[in-house]
Design an enzyme around this catalytic site. Sequence first.
Site, PDB file in Angstrom:
ATOM      1  N   LYS A  10       0.848  -1.210   0.000  1.00 27.52           N
ATOM      2  CA  LYS A  10       0.000   0.000   0.000  1.00 27.52           C
ATOM      3  C   LYS A  10       0.875   1.248   0.000  1.00 27.52           C
ATOM      4  O   LYS A  10       1.908   1.298   0.691  1.00 27.52           O
ATOM      5  CB  LYS A  10      -0.906  -0.036   1.232  1.00 27.52           C
ATOM      6  CG  LYS A  10      -1.948   1.085   1.292  1.00 27.52           C
ATOM      7  CD  LYS A  10      -2.895   0.884   2.492  1.00 27.52           C
ATOM      8  CE  LYS A  10      -3.960   1.988   2.515  1.00 27.52           C
ATOM      9  NZ  LYS A  10      -4.910   1.831   3.633  1.00 27.52           N
ATOM     10  N   SER A  66      -9.880   2.405   2.874  1.00 26.94           N
ATOM     11  CA  SER A  66      -8.970   3.074   1.991  1.00 26.94           C
ATOM     12  C   SER A  66      -8.052   2.126   1.217  1.00 26.94           C
ATOM     13  O   SER A  66      -7.444   2.536   0.225  1.00 26.94           O
ATOM     14  CB  SER A  66      -8.100   4.056   2.766  1.00 26.94           C
ATOM     15  OG  SER A  66      -7.330   3.376   3.717  1.00 26.94           O
ATOM     16  N   SER A 117     -10.408   0.188   7.151  1.00 31.05           N
ATOM     17  CA  SER A 117      -9.777   0.210   5.832  1.00 31.05           C
ATOM     18  C   SER A 117      -9.080  -1.042   5.360  1.00 31.05           C
ATOM     19  O   SER A 117      -8.593  -1.061   4.233  1.00 31.05           O
ATOM     20  CB  SER A 117      -8.786   1.372   5.769  1.00 31.05           C
ATOM     21  OG  SER A 117      -9.489   2.590   5.839  1.00 31.05           O
TER      22      SER A 117
END
Lengths: 486, 499, 95
Positions: B80, B165, B189
């Site tokens: 990420k 997210s 998330s």
Amino acid sequence: MAAATDNLIAGATGDWEIVIGLEVHAQVNSKAKLFSGASTEFGGAPNSHVSLVDAAMPGMLPVINRECVAQAVRTGLGLNAQINLRSTFDRKNYFYPDLPQGYQISQLYHPIVGEGEIEIDVDGDAKSIGIERLHLEQDAGKSIHDMHPDYSYVDLNRSGVALMEIVSKPDMRSAKEAQAYVTKVRTILRYLDTCDGDMEKGNMRADVNVSVRKPGDELGTRCEIKNVNSIRFIGQAIEIEARRQIDIIEDGGKIDQETRLYDPRAGETRSMRSKEEAHDYRYFPDPDLLPLEFDQAYVDDLKTGLPELPDEKRARFMADMGLSVYDASVLVVDKDNADYFEAVAAGRDGKMSANWVINELFGRLNKEGLEVEQSPVSAAQLGELIDLISSDTISGKIAKDVFEIVWSEGGAPAAIVEERGLKQVTDTGAIEAAVDEVVAANPDQVKKAIDNPKLAGWFVGQVMKATGGKANPQAVQAIVKAKLGL
Amino acid sequence: MTELTKLTLAKARAGLANGNFTSTELTNAFLTAIEAGNGDLNAYVTVTGDAALARAKESDDRIAKGDDVRPLEGLPLGIKDLFSTEGVHTQACSHVLDGFKPRYESTVTANLRDAGAIMLGKLNMDEFAMGSSNETSYYGPVVNPWQRTNDNGDLSNDKLVPGGSSGGSSASVAADLCLAATASDTGGSIRQPAALTGTVGLKPTYGRCSRYGMVAFASSLDQAGPITKTVEDAGLMLAQMASHDLKDSTSVDVPVPDYTKVLGQGIKGLRIGVPKEYRIDGMADETEKLWQQGIDWLKDAGATIHEISLPHTKYALPAYYIVAPAEASSNLARYDGVRYGLRVPGEDLIETYEKSRAAGFGREVKKRVLVGTFVLSAGFYDAYYTKAQKVRTLIKQDFDKAWENVDLVLTPTTPSPAFAQGEKSGDPIAMYLEDIFTVTVNMAGLPGISVPGGLSAEGTPLGLQLIAKPFDEETLLRGGEVIEKAAGRFTPAARWWQS
Amino acid sequence: MEVDETTVRRIARLARIEVTDEEAASLKGELSGILQWVEQLEEVNTDNVEPMTRVVPIALKQRDDVVTDGEKVEDVIANAPMSEDNFYVVPTVIE
């Protein structure tokens, strides 16, 4: 201006009282910074003593330095203050280029040290000044504005260095009291070695809060004069600011609560208020840190490791060596000075040692702008000199000459006395002979002296001259008196 | 080649050990898949192909020699974008960090690197981790590889969101563009995107993984964790990601167990709590049904079911939307264009700050920074921030009481399945409600996992969430495995992005 | 809580984010909506409840007073939009 006993200032509409509180920022003596492992060393090429944590890179986190915690506790103990076994860190949020995170890690809600008090002396009067609190916080970096007309240059070397903020209660009532307070705090910090107190380097600075009121009235609106970096300027700034406020009020105006700067060259304080909004720092507990907790045993352990503090040392000098409060006070202001004195006084007469250290040595050091560590006359040498006086080997006057020789040329006092034949003449026979000579040569003076015994001193002077200053003055005096029948 | 990309982490590891294929082949398979499919999905914002192949070669050497083969040797992962990766794009998908390439590595990615894993590239995400749909990224939205099935049985072309997210993480795992991915969870998330993509998402206990080097959103809530294809893979990833880190003061010194040891242990005799407050008004029937199905599966596996009460549940989300923006407003103050990132010059310093941040931050980030600034400001701090932190204590206490009687808590992960792009953009609260079941877990600092439980009426994934006691990720994995065995694995019907 | 445009601008200034008139107008509505929604917390009785000060029940770790960092000006300055002689350079501050 002020009546020393009541500290009031006369204004057009009557007498005014100044109320002063001080916030001292003291840089903690530690090798590394408060929340990062970068060096706290002064100087250093721009941004060289900066870790990625100090530079506030994304994802960087603070880790606290245990020595900074200990230094804060030691300082709290030296201020006779309450040590809080649990304290927390809060973020103070504002934007400035020398504050890379956009917040300063400080302690607002629960500081590490609570209330305390210290004693100050002003013109012989002792007074207790309250301490409100002491907390740990990060120092900011430096922005340099004069390297370019349109740009500022930022160096983060100092960013993140540990500071102790010591907040006094608004107990001071004159510039002198404020100066005495800061001096005392500085002394304590240096004794504890928790801060070097170097105001010139900016390692210790003060924010001065000043307000005025008619005696008995409520507290007036205060103004804060920021970053005053000398004791002299603290005094000046207070008097100038107090007068400014009195003038405004007496003219019918109101004091705006604001932050000001002292300009020593212009001799005035100036408002710092810029076009920005008033600061709303939005303090909240730093979520990257946990509460700081330790037990009483930790505090007690630090306490046993503390050196003798100035008040205790002064009391001991007075009790053990019979020094006056004035002399003892002078000696303890600086620990290095006090240590020097003790080395001199060891096994010797305390009062005599104090006299020599304060009047001769300190006087000379001050004249030359030297610290005691740089003294050309060591404690051992001065002690030896005093021994020579005590044993009547030399007179006090000759001792001053020898002192001068050691100062400028060095050498052991006893050897100097020997080499230069400065030994005191104590042989009464020789002195009598000298007195006889002078008496015989000056019959008119003899007559005058018999009428006015004070004039015997002239004979003493003549005998001292004739013996090259080496005769023991007390002996000469006694013999002269006897010879003249006075 | 595509068969290699379909492997689970565990199977790929076994395959490498067995010599069925090499890490270089595996890595190339993924790089090819990314090349073919990332245009449609936008899961990766940068691909580090050369570096990946270099690492693959190194891994192949070690495996061939049998010399110091590390736990994740040669296994390609997606990372990420908010994890600092040395020399590689790290911007938390924000324009404000334009061009930023850190000179340092986050602890979590360093751990994975030291375990022999290979980074394929950085994954798309909602800007600064603020979002539940990956629609706020500076690099554009991520597309869910799953598509809805129309009433007539055809697949709809509507682009669905992969959750947020960690949308890039969930989409890439679901689309076989990596074996597994790192992600982060502040209000849901990891778990919500996993639920929306039929993958497994594990948020560990707060303090289990180090936050050092993670672009910070909300410091008291952020936690790194894996998104994977299976529960076993999640355990494998967490075992390497977790560590005690002296550089993070909130990192906890608790030994990291071998999570794979719990596989197959089942949950016989464990007590499962079903919190009545999670049964919300207007809950979709299929969500309710899935929850009941989960209860039945766990009962069949030998656990006992207990209704519990977590009375402050509904206040977790509003409390979160005070605490998280408050911390974020302070954490994002460093993005000022002085030391890195975007600088838009102004007449003076203040203008430079204001222009840089206005140009650099997206709309959602600006909103949350402003909310956060407001709730901390003079006169409002007590009513908002302090109040929210008190409610947080109560939420944690609810769980503390529950743990006296149960070992795991079972809830749905999200109120509904993946929605279409733009569907929830109008009303911020509607978007925030995506996290209604997940946010309590962050507020209490507990570990939680989302495991695929079934498909919605539209043929899109639904997830079940398990919550456990602090540092009891092992029980989470045991329960997750039971659900996984019963529910099966789910993969998108058509691999439309691969053409 | 209903916020007005003046408040939006004040908060934006505190946060150092420039807002256009258009943005201020729409933010006004959005922020008001969010703040009104979170106000439901007022329903909760929090008398005698401590705010959460730590998520993990551990003590604050302390590190030894040793210089372990710094001397990496290259890394510190590497990403700066503007620098000179290893200083960060910013438009001038008005004191």
